[in-house]
Design a protein around this motif. Structure first.
Motif, mmCIF file in Angstrom:
data_model
loop_
_atom_site.group_PDB
_atom_site.id
_atom_site.type_symbol
_atom_site.label_atom_id
_atom_site.label_comp_id
_atom_site.label_asym_id
_atom_site.label_seq_id
_atom_site.Cartn_x
_atom_site.Cartn_y
_atom_site.Cartn_z
ATOM 1 N N GLU A 181 0.835 -1.205 0.000
ATOM 2 C CA GLU A 181 0.000 0.000 0.000
ATOM 3 C C GLU A 181 0.868 1.253 0.000
ATOM 4 N N TRP A 182 1.943 1.227 0.767
ATOM 5 C CA TRP A 182 2.855 2.375 0.842
ATOM 6 C C TRP A 182 3.514 2.642 -0.499
ATOM 7 N N VAL A 183 3.968 1.593 -1.180
ATOM 8 C CA VAL A 183 4.620 1.755 -2.480
ATOM 9 C C VAL A 183 3.663 2.391 -3.485
ATOM 10 N N CYS A 184 2.419 1.931 -3.505
ATOM 11 C CA CYS A 184 1.442 2.495 -4.446
ATOM 12 C C CYS A 184 1.214 3.974 -4.169
ATOM 13 N N THR A 185 1.171 4.343 -2.892
ATOM 14 C CA THR A 185 1.034 5.753 -2.529
ATOM 15 C C THR A 185 2.243 6.548 -2.994
ATOM 16 N N ALA A 195 -0.047 5.957 -7.474
ATOM 17 C CA ALA A 195 -1.031 5.064 -8.080
ATOM 18 C C ALA A 195 -2.335 5.115 -7.291
ATOM 19 N N THR A 196 -3.402 4.587 -7.886
ATOM 20 C CA THR A 196 -4.665 4.507 -7.178
ATOM 21 C C THR A 196 -4.467 3.649 -5.934
ATOM 22 N N MET A 216 0.479 -2.285 -10.301
ATOM 23 C CA MET A 216 1.568 -1.406 -10.697
ATOM 24 C C MET A 216 1.809 -1.431 -12.201
ATOM 25 N N GLU A 217 1.628 -2.575 -12.813
ATOM 26 C CA GLU A 217 1.817 -2.681 -14.262
ATOM 27 C C GLU A 217 0.794 -1.832 -15.003
ATOM 28 N N ASP A 218 -0.452 -1.893 -14.573
ATOM 29 C CA ASP A 218 -1.494 -1.084 -15.207
ATOM 30 C C ASP A 218 -1.193 0.399 -15.051
ATOM 31 N N TYR A 219 -0.738 0.791 -13.874
ATOM 32 C CA TYR A 219 -0.434 2.199 -13.612
ATOM 33 C C TYR A 219 0.727 2.692 -14.465
#
Length: 221
Positions: A140-144, A148-149, A208-211
């Motif tokens: 979750e932290w990495v996406c933030t 990313a969504t 992450m790939e989609d983002y």
């Protein structure tokens, strides 16, 4: 590192853990016969192997994300602000480490880089040292961090991944023997822990790939 190669590497590591779990299932005593110390230790060490597969998978996905964005060469000023903390980390570090007398000069260099038309290109992966003790919250932290969504780890998986990290640390840092950790796990729960690591790692990779491939990090005009 591409997303395809990241998935391949993660799958190899997880397959190794799955094979070991199958072996532990095959040698498990029948009925209510208690485990011997060797089998307890093997189960504890299996948790360490699964954690290693999960941690490496997370790092591989992050490496792929950085490489994918770098390959697009987006202008810094047109990219999501959160990405600047990653790609301009050396400038951020300069501000952090500079003396009081040079804080303005260091800040100017950081903002010039952030607001420039220069492409975002990743050199050293500064995130690697922050991804050495991972669980569901790390995803979750990495996406933030990438802008990313939001990514949410489901409750049961979150708990199992947190426990996996804690049990691995207990063994790796000598707080508990592998046999002490392993005796708490039956084969059913071990399979559930494996499924949690497998499922969340795949979801994280796809997220992450989609983002990154969809260039969703480019700011709207």
């Amino acid at each position: 590192m591409t997303f395809a190669s990241a998935e391949e590497e993660a799958r190899e590591r997880l397959t190794e853990s799955a094979t070991l779990l199958a072996h532990l299932r095959a040698i498990a005593p029948m009925g209510r016969t208690p485990l011997d110390d060797l089998q307890k230790a093997q189960r504890g060490l299996w948790l360490v192997s699964l954690y290693a597969a999960f941690e490496r998978g997370v790092n591989a996905v992050v490496e792929a994300a950085l490489q994918e964005i770098s390959s697009h060469g987006p202008k810094s000023i047109e990219s999501a602000p959160s990405l600047h903390a990653v790609f301009h980390f050396s400038k951020v570090q300069s501000v952090k480490d500079c003396s009081y007398s040079s804080v303005f000069e260091s800040s100017i260099a950081m903002f010039q880089a952030s607001l420039s038309d220069a492409p975002l290109v990743m050199g050293d992966n500064h995130l690697a040292k922050y991804l050495q003790n991972v669980d569901g919250g790390t995803l979750e932290w990495v996406c933030t961090l990438f802008g990313a969504t939001p990514y949410a780890v489901v409750g049961a998986n979150r708990g199992r991944l947190a426990t996996l990290r804690e049990r691995r640390n207990a063994v790796a840092h000598g707080r508990e023997a592998a046999s002490q950790v392993g005796e708490r796990y039956d084969l059913t729960e071990m399979q559930r822990v494996y499924d949690a690591a497998d499922a969340e790692l795949l979801r994280f990779k796809l997220h992450m790939e989609d983002y990154c491939t969809g260039r969703r990090y480019v700011r709207a005009a």
